[in-house]
Each structure stands twice: as C-alpha cells, then as structure tokens.
Enzyme design. Structure first.
Site: not given
Length: 523
Positions: A217, A337, A429
């Site tokens: 991320s 995600e 995610h």
C-alpha cells in the site's frame, strides 16, 4: 478491546515462534545488540537506525543513530511513529492494526535471521509498512518476520515518520535544510534505514549485495518513490510492491505542501516554525487527523511524499520518467482491494461510474451488467479490479519499454478467512501479507489447509525472486510483463497465468480512458 486483542495476537504469535528462548549478540555499526533465539530463528527488535527526530530535530533529515555502550536489549519492538489510534472496521481486526504506544522517538527496525551461524550470505528482505502515509508501524502482528526468516532469509521491518511528522513541507524547513527540501522526511527515513541495512546486513548473515526493498500500500508507493529517488541510488537490488505499482497516489508539488502547512499552522496557532516544533505531538495529530472515506471516489491523502526535485524528482506514476534503480520488480494487487458500501443498487452503480469516469461512464456501463442489485454490487467490485489491474498492466508495459526494467505482475485472488460470525470480504486490501510472512493462523478466524498451502506458494515464489531476481519455479514459469501480452500471474487456489482484465473489450475501454488522461490506479 482492540488494544487487548492485539496484545493477545502478538503474544500467541510470539509463543508459536519461541518455544525455548536463548540469547544471541550481534555487533552493529552503533553497538552490540542482544536478541532472542528460538524455533530456529533469532529476533533482534527495536534497533535504532537513526537518532530520535524529537524537539528541534522534528522535521529534519534523519541523523545517524547514536552509538551505545555495552549490549543493548533487543527483545522488544520500539513504539510506532506518532499517529492517530485506529480502530477495526470491516475485515480489519487487531492483527492488521498498529497499536499504541506511539512516539516521535520511533526510528527503529527489527531483524529476524535463521538461528546460529549462517553459512554463506542470505538474501535480505526489507519491508515498508502501509497505512496511507498517515499510520501503521513495524509492530503490526502480521508483519512478524520469524516464519519467513526460518526459510533462509534475513527479514527487516522498519518504522518511518508518518502523517504531518513525516510529510510536512514548509518554506522555512526548506531554507534550513542541507538538501534545500522539505516534506519528504518519511522517505528520507526509509533511505536511512536502507543505508543501515546495507552497512549491517553481513553482521546478521545477510548479503549486503542482495537487498530487496518491499512494501504494501503506502509502503508499495514508497518503493515506487525509492526506485526514482537519486538519494536511494544503489541501496537495493530488487523491489516488491504489494498493492502498489501504478497506485496513482497524488504526489503534490512542494509548493502545494506549503499551502497545507500554512493551514495547519493557523489551526494550531503557530506563528513561526519554532512554534510549530513546540506544538505537542497529540495536538498536531488531532489537527491533521485523516478519516478515510468509504466511497467510490478516489481518496485524497494530504500528508504524502512531495515532488521536491531532490528526494522525489517526479511522480513515479509517470512510467516513462528516469528510474535511478531499474531493478527487477515484482508487483500486483489483490482481487478485492476496494471495499465500497455506497453501491448497492443499479442507480448507485450508474451514478458512481459516471462520477468517476465522466464521458467514458456510458461505455463502461454498457460493459458491466447491473440490471439488479446483485449485478450492480458484483460489477462495482469487478470494475474496480479491472481498473487497477489494467493500470498495472499498462504502467508495467510502459516502464518495461522505456526503462528496460523487468516487471513480474500478479493478482492475488484467495479469499481471506472471515472473522468468526462475520461476512467474507474476499481478497481484500493487505490480506495477502499473512501469506507472505507466513503469519496465517492468528486472529478470530478459521484457517484451513488451503491457507497454509497458499503461504508456501507465496513464499516459494518470493524466495525464488529474492535469490535470483526471477519468481519462476521448476515447471512453473512466471514470465515478465511484455508488450502484446495482457497476462499476469494468479496467486491463489488455482495458480497460473491469467488475463489481467476480465475481457478484452473492458481492457480496451480502460486503455482508451487512460489515453484520454484518466487514472487507472488503486485509489
């Protein structure tokens, strides 16, 4: 409750890795540190890689760690960098979350290595945590590096300054800086940590000539930044971006950062830079607290790296820009995600698509069924996946063509076990990280043999990449991205090369949208 659950999760993981403690001492460039060995692994925790950025050193380039005498205790991780305390939501339970204590005195890292004397030199993996550049930390339970290190790797996790402490750009800070820059302290911390790893890897049995920088991320966006930063030149040999290549995080100019600093100074009543440095850390956190929006529109992160012409010369989303470290790159995304609770009906899906894609909205709506609520929800998730996977493919093809950088792209599609009594969120995610680190099994979830098999699959690929720069395995080739090939590697229950986007027509529509100036990133 979250804090207590995190403590329990961390204790359970530590217990599983440490059936019998022993002591081990390693000499670093700043002094000796004593770790703990058990279960075939030695852990050295909370090692300072830079001086504390506190007091007058708030918003300065990281300085070298202060040497210490004697043997430092390395049995506990240091606090995460100053940030707002986060609670769990959706699929995110305690093991995914950075917990207190938080502190400005936070520039530490953790090292795991196979126990005993290492024969030869092992590959080194440095992991940069995510958190939207505003939170997170190396002490998140799922980032424990012991199980991965047991397979013959030196694993390093780092803290770096986040939020306003890591990314405040201010004209007076620029004027006083030896670099004539400001607003990228978090990136400079990462660069300092990589320098520390290069200097100390051999002491832990690692190969200083085989360092892979990785992140997830915001950590993956950091990896993208480090590949183009002149100050990071030569500090790593390979790179991994989990949920991050082509992310399309806004990279504001330093002048835009100055405007943000002016607003913050007024909010906290600081008339000068000295006043800003004197503001209590919690007051700065409260004044700049970011609450993620759960909407279909792209999130806007304020405290992020800046284009300053020094640390970060340009937005790395521009695939054709000059790359200082054109090392082999492994990167990709999870299949689910985006969590978007705002789209539950066909009308909501149509509104969201038109709002995001503008003139391309009708073309995309014609390609994604949404005659009823179930179709609208499914198409909303699939369109998001197709968008960032198309972005990954096109960005990788552009980078490969312009810089000749080998890129190995993936999609991780294994659904992470749901919280007990809760709904499944699919491959959400950051849900791939427990398989990478081998930390599956913690938290209030039911894990199966498939989860443990996937951890081995991920680690086998990872180890091949760390050792050779290629993630191929015997009989299981993983080719790099190339022009004319729209496939990526699927990592999951049915592994193999698959189309990056669900249909060719959808890929072409998204390609045309990007050509018109639209962004295909994760956000």
């Amino acid at each position: 409750m979250i804090r207590k659950a995190i403590g329990v999760a961390a204790f359970c993981l530590a217990a599983s890795l440490q059936p019998a403690l022993a002591q081990s001492v390693v000499k670093t460039t700043a002094g000796a540190i004593q770790g703990a060995a058990s279960g075939g692994v030695e852990a050295f925790l909370g090692i300072p890689y830079a001086a504390p950025p506190v007091g007058d050193d708030r918003w300065r380039e990281p300085r070298p760690a202060r040497p210490w005498e004697g043997v430092r205790d390395g049995s506990a991780m240091g606090p995460s960098c100053q940030q707002a305390e986060a609670g769990g939501w959706g699929p995110y339970s305690a093991e995914f979350i950075a917990a207190p204590p938080f502190s400005e005195d936070c520039l530490t890292l953790n090292v795991w290595k196979p126990a005993g004397k290492v024969r030869g030199r092992l590959p080194v993996l440095v992991f940069i945590h995510g958190g939207g550049f505003g939170g997170g930390g190396s002490a998140v339970p799922l980032y424990n590096g012991g199980r991965l290190a047991a397979r013959g790797v030196v694993v390093v996790t780092i803290n770096y300054r986040v939020g306003v402490f890591g990314f405040l750009a201010h004209p007076q800070l620029t004027a006083e800086s030896p670099l004539r820059s400001s607003g990228n302290y978090g990136l400079l911390d990462q660069i300092a940590a990589l320098g520390w790893v290069r200097a100390n890897a051999a002491a832990f049995g690692g190969d200083p000539a085989n360092i892979t920088v990785s992140g997830e991320s915001a950590g993956a966006a950091s990896v993208n930044d480090l590949m183009v930063s002149p100050l990071a030149k030569g500090l790593f040999d390979k790179a991994i971006a989990f949920s991050g290549p082509s992310m399309a995080v806004d990279v504001p100019s330093i002048e835009e950062g100055y405007a943000v600093a002016k607003t913050i100074a007024a909010k906290v009543g600081a008339a000068s830079l000295a006043d800003l440095r004197a503001v209590p850390p919690q007051k700065l956190v409260d004044a700049t607290r970011y609450v993620p929006g759960e909407s279909s529109g792209p999130a806007r992160l304020v405290h992020v790296p800046h284009r300053d012409g020094v640390v970060l010369p340009f937005d790395p989303f521009r695939a054709g820009g000059p790359v200082v470290n054109a090392v082999p790159l492994l990167g990709g995304y999870n299949a689910a995600e985006m969590i978007d609770p705002t789209v539950r009906t066909p009308a909501q899906f149509e509104a969201a698509v038109k709002a995001r894609y503008g003139d391309f909205g009708p073309r995309l709506l014609a390609l994604y069924p949404h005659a009823n609520d179930a179709e609208a929800v499914a198409s909303n998730t699939l369109l998001a996946r197709d968008r960032y996977m198309a972005g990954l493919l096109l960005w990788s093809q552009d980078r490969t063509r312009s810089v000749k950088q080998p890129i190995y792209a993936y999609v991780h599609d294994h659904a992470y076990p749901a919280l007990r009594g809760g709904q499944s969120w699919g491959a959400f995610h950051s849900s791939g990280l427990p398989y990478v680190f081998g930390t599956v099994g913690i938290g209030d979830r039911t894990f199966t043999a498939a989860d443990h098999a996937l951890a081995k699959q991920w680690q086998d690929r990872l180890l091949a990449f760390l050792r050779t720069g290629k993630p191929s395995l015997p009989g299981r080739a993983w080719p790099p991205v190339k022009a004319g090939d729209a496939r990526v590697m699927r990592i999951g229950d049915r592994a193999g090369m698959v189309s990056s986007v669900s249909t060719p027509a959808r890929l072409q529509a998204l390609r045309d949208y990007a050509a018109s100036g639209g962004k295909l990133g994760l956000l």
